[in-house]
Scaffold this active site. Structure first.
Site, PDB file in Angstrom:
ATOM      1  N   LYS A 183       2.133   5.699  -0.632  1.00 13.40           N
ATOM      2  CA  LYS A 183       2.080   4.359  -0.207  1.00 13.40           C
ATOM      3  C   LYS A 183       2.670   4.164   1.154  1.00 13.40           C
ATOM      4  O   LYS A 183       3.245   5.400   1.609  1.00 13.40           O
ATOM      5  CB  LYS A 183       3.085   3.213  -1.254  1.00 13.40           C
TER       6      LYS A 183
HETATM    7  C1  LIG Z   1      -0.006   1.721  -6.592  1.00 18.03           C
HETATM    8  C2  LIG Z   1      -0.288   0.501  -7.162  1.00 18.03           C
HETATM    9  C3  LIG Z   1       0.244  -0.156  -8.279  1.00 18.03           C
HETATM   10  C4  LIG Z   1       1.628   0.406  -9.080  1.00 18.03           C
HETATM   11  O1  LIG Z   1       1.608   1.627  -9.102  1.00 18.03           O
HETATM   12  P1  LIG Z   1       2.557   2.459  -9.480  1.00 18.03           P
HETATM   13  O2  LIG Z   1       2.223   3.867  -9.461  1.00 18.03           O
HETATM   14  O3  LIG Z   1       2.786   2.006 -11.109  1.00 18.03           O
HETATM   15  O4  LIG Z   1       4.012   2.332  -8.550  1.00 18.03           O
HETATM   16  C5  LIG Z   1      -0.319  -1.213  -8.726  1.00 18.03           C
HETATM   17  N1  LIG Z   1      -1.394  -1.995  -8.083  1.00 18.03           N
HETATM   18  C6  LIG Z   1      -1.973  -1.413  -6.987  1.00 18.03           C
HETATM   19  C7  LIG Z   1      -3.101  -2.244  -6.554  1.00 18.03           C
HETATM   20  C8  LIG Z   1      -1.492  -0.316  -6.549  1.00 18.03           C
HETATM   21  O5  LIG Z   1      -2.156   0.244  -5.385  1.00 18.03           O
END
Ligand SMILES: *Cc1c(COP(=O)(O)O)cnc(C)c1O
Length: 377
Positions: A183
């Site tokens: 991210k």
């Molecule tokens: C990354 C992401 C999440 C949450 O991901 P985790 O791996 O649990 O931190 C939720 N929704 C979207 C659209 C994402 O890109």
């Protein structure tokens, strides 16, 4: 041997190292000052009154659903073009995800499709700000007000993005961010629920900590809770990252501009990402679309991997996963999503890529696509 490019990598400095070392030497590895400091800095950045750190974005979505009282019998309208966690969170609380097709240019949920799918059981809308760009929030909030629906934003991919100058994560009753290493910023594993509601914040704090309420003894529990706490090492990384967030975001914007430029000569065969007027994009991923629908996207991905460029199909349609098909979803339910999903790829995108790298990747992509165009003829 050609240089190898991964699709993503985190950007870590000595600041992260310093803060993590401080945690390790302090002896306080959970429920300590770094979670507190990270939450405060994060709330300030997004512009909400509260921020509650959790162990993942998925955990955050689960808590946001619970804190809004969403449960069995409720329908929640959401996007089929998302990471699976957004739809799964609806299932975790026993509610029903109802997918609404997307806009073909932004890949975000289409408000007109939302309105078509409202029933007596609809309780909430869960828009996902996909790839780093906010959904059409004016239209979504208008629909929500008209039909008295709760809005919870999945802002996991869009930290710091804006819609009409307002930050993603400040529209809904609560919003969720995620900090997986790919991210815009990371904590390793981690997430955050932000809100302006004291009640929702208190509920999330209790539920992440086994259902304890703040004034209760350690072993007394008011609700069925979870262990969704963020540990101090993760929060230390998060604090260092949020202190550097201007740089992290502006570098991604700069990188996106380099890609736009490098892909310019390929405009006949690939479509570069579109940013809607009034929105700013913070580039979780850089997703291009292969224009010729007869080209086999997955073979393109394989060919790119062979020359050292890792790419990914972004994203698979959620309603076509095995598990969702068992719930009654079918191919053809959301044609715009399905078409986008079959022809898009995410390119290597991380801080540290130079103009030369981007040119090289664009060149390789062009060669592979031209080869596949010829196969088609
Ligand atoms: C990354 C992401 C999440 C949450 O991901 P985790 O791996 O649990 O931190 C939720 N929704 C979207 C659209 C994402 O890109």
């Amino acid at each position: 041997m050609a240089k190898k490019y991964n699709i993503a990598r985190p950007y870590i400095t000595t600041r992260e190292e310093k803060y993590v070392l401080k945690v390790l030497r302090s002896g306080v590895l959970s429920i300590g000052p770094f979670v507190d400091a990270f939450e405060k800095a994060f709330a300030k950045r997004v512009g909400t009154r509260y921020a509650c750190a959790v162990s993942s974005g998925t955990a955050g979505l689960h808590l946001a659903m619970l804190a809004s009282g969403i449960g069995p019998g409720d329908e929640v309208i959401t996007s089929p073009l998302s990471f699976i966690a957004s739809a799964n969170a609806i299932l975790y609380v026993g509610a029903t995800p109802v997918f609404a097709d997307i806009d073909p240019k932004t890949y975000n949920i289409d408000p007109k499709e939302i309105e078509r799918r409202i029933t007596k059981r609809t309780k909430a809308i869960l828009p996902v700000h996909i790839f780093g760009q906010p959904a059409d929030m004016d239209a979504i909030m208008r629909i929500a007000r008209k039909h008295k629906l709760i809005v919870i934003e999945d802002a996991c991919e869009s930290l710091d993005a804006t819609y009409r100058r307002k930050k993603a994560g400040t529209f809904g009753v609560s919003s969720v961010f995620a900090f997986y290493p790919n991210k815009q910023m990371t904590t390793g594993e981690g997430g955050m629920v932000v809100t302006n509601s004291k009640k929702i914040d208190e509920m999330c704090r209790s539920l992440r900590n086994q259902g304890r309420t703040p004034n209760m003894q350690w072993l007394d529990h008011a609700y069925l809770g979870y262990n969704y706490r963020m540990d101090e090492m993760s929060a230390a990384v998060g604090l260092a990252q949020i202190e550097n967030i201007d740089f992290l975001i502006s570098e991604r914007k700069r990188l996106a501009d380099m890609y736009h430029k490098a892909l310019g000569p390929l405009s006949q065969i690939v479509e570069v990402p579109y940013t809607a007027p009034g929105a700013t994009h913070t580039w979780f991923v850089y997703v291009v679309r292969i224009k010729n629908p007869r080209i086999n996207r997955d073979q393109v991905i394989n060919d790119l991997a062979k020359v050292g460029v890792q790419t990914k199909p972004y994203l698979p349609a959620i309603h076509l996963f095995e598990f969702y098909k068992k719930l009654g979803h079918r191919r053809g339910d959301h044609p715009i999503c399905e078409r986008a999903s079959a022809s898009t790829i995410a390119l290597p995108f991380y801080i540290g890529l130079k103009a030369g790298d981007v040119k090289h990747i664009a060149g390789v992509l062009g060669d592979v696509l031209k080869k596949h165009e010829r196969i088609q003829k």
